[in-house]
Design a protein around this motif. Structure first.
Motif: not given
Lengths: 351, 351, 351, 351
Positions: D149, D158, D177, D180, D183-185, D187-188, D191, D332
């Motif tokens: 990840h 992360d 995903k 990868t 913790d998707d937050e 990730g945001e 991005k 990514s």
């Protein structure tokens, strides 16, 4: 992990030796077996080989603990002694014809140790035999055995191995002999031929036949790890080797397919071939039959006759009569050397 | 950095090919030369070899830019076509005697592609010849040339190369011939012998003699990078090879040292030998003379006579009559294959 | 031909040593330089490192003739002495946490020499330093120099190398120091930190920064012979190394491209970069700027506090308080070790 | 026999591809799994990566038969398409700062294919991912799994893997995903940071954390086959990698031994460690705990700001604003690439 061995040393340096990487762990180091193997290679001072007789007792520096291989790099060395460098100083710049004196000089830009052939000396086969003995002990644990004999010496021939019915006993008997032939009468004729060559101030070549029994089927590859290729590469690292052939070898040239195809059948649940013209290897992979191959050894290049050569210091034509102690024939010592390179190759292929 | 090549593909798969790593940069890719080389290997449909005739045009995928090698890995592939897998399906479980069917089955645990011999097929020599052609172009830049001819086919013999006076012209003449022999009359006798073998539903072996000229002195090593060892290892990757000998080779066995030592002299500031019994290599290192060696090729194992074999599916005795298109003799195609493995070996030794 | 080195030996065996293959020929072996390098690695008995002080005089067995490398395999050994195996016998079955006792036991199936860490001992870095010294002498002939210092020890930091203006002088000054730091005051703080760790029965880690100057541009490859990869592989063969980063290394993670791209310009006919965040290597190939990288060394695992462990004989939980002589910090000895692995790597990449 | 892989091809050549040697036989090639893996690497055209979107369907040419690996060399290629070489012609002689344009030019003497970075292009990671997918399928048969990840991207982090309790499920979730991270937050935020970098005509780096679970204990060596060394060597073959650290890695520098020694205990008959600061490897040998390591990826060097550079045709100072389609951040896409090199390394270590 791949077994590899590196032989080091020069004939008149402090020691020669070998490092073997990636040996199996836990192989018992049988000192009697190693002594016997070292003894098989040793010059006997019997007129058949160089009068330089040495103790050749390898000293293990690493990789053995409590009598067994650890699996970490095994290094053993053999002290040099009984060197008479003066023999060489007088002719140091005169390259011996057919010897590596000239090619070594060029390859190493004149920095090579020329005394006694330096790194090219047959003396380097002593640590090779030690390493081979260790490899044989490792193979023995898997039921694999290696043997060799003098198939030809000059015009004299021994009977060949039977390529389908070879046994460990045959190898044991050979290993106990001072002169490794199956037919002792042929052996006597070979010895006479060597003496004759010595008298005539010349040398003589021959062929070693080597075999491996107990080899499992399916070892090797058609590609980079080709079993014939692995063996050949290591056999050519033995000084004086000029060719190798498997099974019928060069005899295949004048053969027809229907005569020499090894037909197959089941035998007690195992696939066997009725003949073994292919010497146990097909497509670079063992087929479970004995591996059998022949290695040609050229006549010793150091002979006491006048020969034309070149002085490497002046780059002028010159002549040379080689002095020093040299074998007129190394075949009597070569069987165990070829066996050793073979045992290491087989263990590499299995690693 | 060390040149290495990897041949991939199966006879009836989508394509065969090769990757060559660490080629020199800037070697002009001469398409005519490559075509000629590919053509030399190609079956002619002339009755001397398999009726499977293919276009064999290699497609370069990488490593060439604006007509020259980049030095990054060069990959070329040759599409397979004209495959008749059905020929093989009928007998897929019957291992051809003396072929790698059985050893490949064991080595790859039955997962190998058996069709047309799969990865063991002579078809794999097509990308090898392509890679060899590129290697030859690289060697040409350094004044090094490789050539080969059929020295023996069954009982018929060609005249050998003169190991001291070989020229590039001799190689060019050979490369232009459909049947690579020096003595065309011997060639006719060889062809007749092949036809006879075909009629008799058998096959025949032979010897390829290969030579390298322009080789600089001092390349190789007595150790792991032994020049004879490098060549031998790659030559054994060629299917059907069962032996290799350098110079006088197995002839050394019955020779005396004084007869076969290569005496030396200066010639225009260069050290040369008067004879070249050692085939240009001493102590694993080139001596500047032509490298000369012989390779024995066994008779094709696929013959249309009934032979005893084993059914690999049932592990029962069986018999086999091989069908399909097979060369009764591959010698006519083998010269360029042996040259190719040699050119790659020499370039490896120089890298 | 590719330089390779093999380190052999066990801490309490007869000797440790190294074989180096394919060294250049004719490199003068400067005994004073080699002594200095060996001395840099040696424990000083000054409280900063293990009280086991040894003479560590390497004995060259092969590959050197008349004071210069021959180019054939160079072997040197260092006799072991001053071993107190009894220290280890008491706890032989108790695997030291974070040490290779357990993994070595499994890897070598219990046949490894456990005494003093056996083949995993820091003692094995002595022959590595010898081999590195020889490599440095070979590199010196080409104008290439290697140096290193302690960049960090625990919480204390030295000033980093200036990656664009490094000179041979800086390396010489460092090599003469007992404690290889650029800022001697930082050095004093580091020494105090080591003493404190010793008092607290613990150990401490750090970072070695290493650099190579005089490196020609264009050495390496994006593929298997990647220069960063060659260095990394050899650096990880040094015990206790847990990471390597080139140039800005892990600092790149939080950097923006426009900040850390190394802009280029001509300087006296040579391409240089204005910064050297990439540490002299781009795409696995040297760019002619100093090669700069950092290596992290973990705290010595042998500490005299009670730790939970496993008895390898009984496979039961146990506890261990390590006795014996152990460095609380190996950073003071690690600079020359990292330099040595680096010098051998660079020579390999050039071979 | 040792697994090896060779990636070939140039960004704007006919195809990129890979050859893998010595794969195990009989590994089922799961096309859905391979598609998923290829898809994970593919640029999504989502603004986070290059607008060059390709089909990237690998075509297997060899080494697979009836849906399973044969064990002979496996070659797969991916046709190139959608290339806009014109983007590069305008600036072909202007070396991009921090890119391999200059080093490749020198290494390959100007014969390299410069278009789109040629052999140095990130495009070459497509066949690497294919090969890695095959390696993962082979490892899966042995219960070994690899996952990764984005641990850090610029300033955003992360949560790290838990190095003692990692499960296959965690890897599966990550692989599904688009981005990868655990913790998707986070990730945001990552991005957003990439978009910001794009707006600012710059690029940004980061760290990939990779782990291997199910690894048996005892794999590797303290010597040439050091497990950390094998992984590191292959990871540095991935473009833009500038460092690797195992376990706590550079964090060891400021740690005390008693804090970071991994204490041991028995757990259901198996030796485990209570912590895993060493990342599953001790003395170059796996200890049976998850292998965990971090890889730093530098910011993409191709940015659209004016930078100082050199014209390789004239060897004059110049400036460059890079045009063409380039990722502002490759993190990514890098997880699956790092996993692939890791899977191949682990399979190599086991071979």
């Amino acid at each position: 992990m791949k077994l590899e061995y590196t032989v080091f040393g020069e004939s008149h340096g402090p020691a020669v030796g070998v490092v073997v990487e990636n040996l199996p762990s836990g192989v018992p180091i049988d000192p009697d077996f190693i002594s016997r193997e070292m003894n098989r290679r040793r010059a006997k001072g019997d007129g058949l080989s160089t009068p330089r007789v040495e103790a050749d007792a390898p000293k293990i520096l690493s990789g053995v603990f409590e009598g067994k291989t650890t699996g970490t790099p095994l290094c053993a060395i053999i002290q040099n002694g009984n060197t008479r460098s003066a023999d060489y100083d007088r002719t140091k710049n005169l390259a011996r014809p057919s010897h590596a004196d000239f090619t070594g000089f060029v390859r190493y830009q004149g920095y090579n140790d020329y005394r006694g052939g330096g790194h090219f000396s047959g003396r380097l086969t002593a640590p090779l035999v030690f390493a081979g003995a260790v490899a044989k002990l490792a193979l023995r644990e898997r039921g694999i055995f290696v043997g060799a004999h003098i198939l030809q010496l000059g015009s004299q021939k021994d009977v060949p191995f039977s390529p389908t019915t070879l046994t460990q006993n045959a190898f044991e008997t050979l290993a106990e002999k001072d002169f490794t032939v199956l037919d002792d009468e042929a052996g006597e004729r070979m010895k006479a031929l060597v003496q004759e060559a010595r008298m005539n101030l010349t040398s003589v070549g021959g062929i070693i036949q080597c075999a491996v029994i107990g080899m499992p089927c399916g070892v090797g590859s058609p590609d980079k790890d080709n079993l014939e290729g692995i063996i050949a590469r290591n056999i050519f690292r033995v000084p004086a080797v000029k060719g190798i052939e498997f099974g019928l070898g060069f005899g295949f040239a004048s053969a027809y397919g229907h005569e020499v195809n090894d037909q197959m059948r089941m035998d007690n649940g195992r696939v066997v071939t009725e003949t073994n013209y292919n010497g146990g290897i097909l497509g670079g992979i063992s087929n479970g039959m004995p591996i059998v191959f022949q290695v040609v050894i050229k006549p010793t290049s150091s002979i006491s006759r006048e020969q034309k050569t070149v002085d490497l210091a002046t780059m002028q034509d010159s002549t040379l009569v080689v002095k020093g102690r040299h074998d007129p024939c190394i075949l009597s010592r070569a069987s165990v050397v070829v066996e050793s390179a073979t045992a290491l190759s087989v263990l590499e292929a299995l690693s």
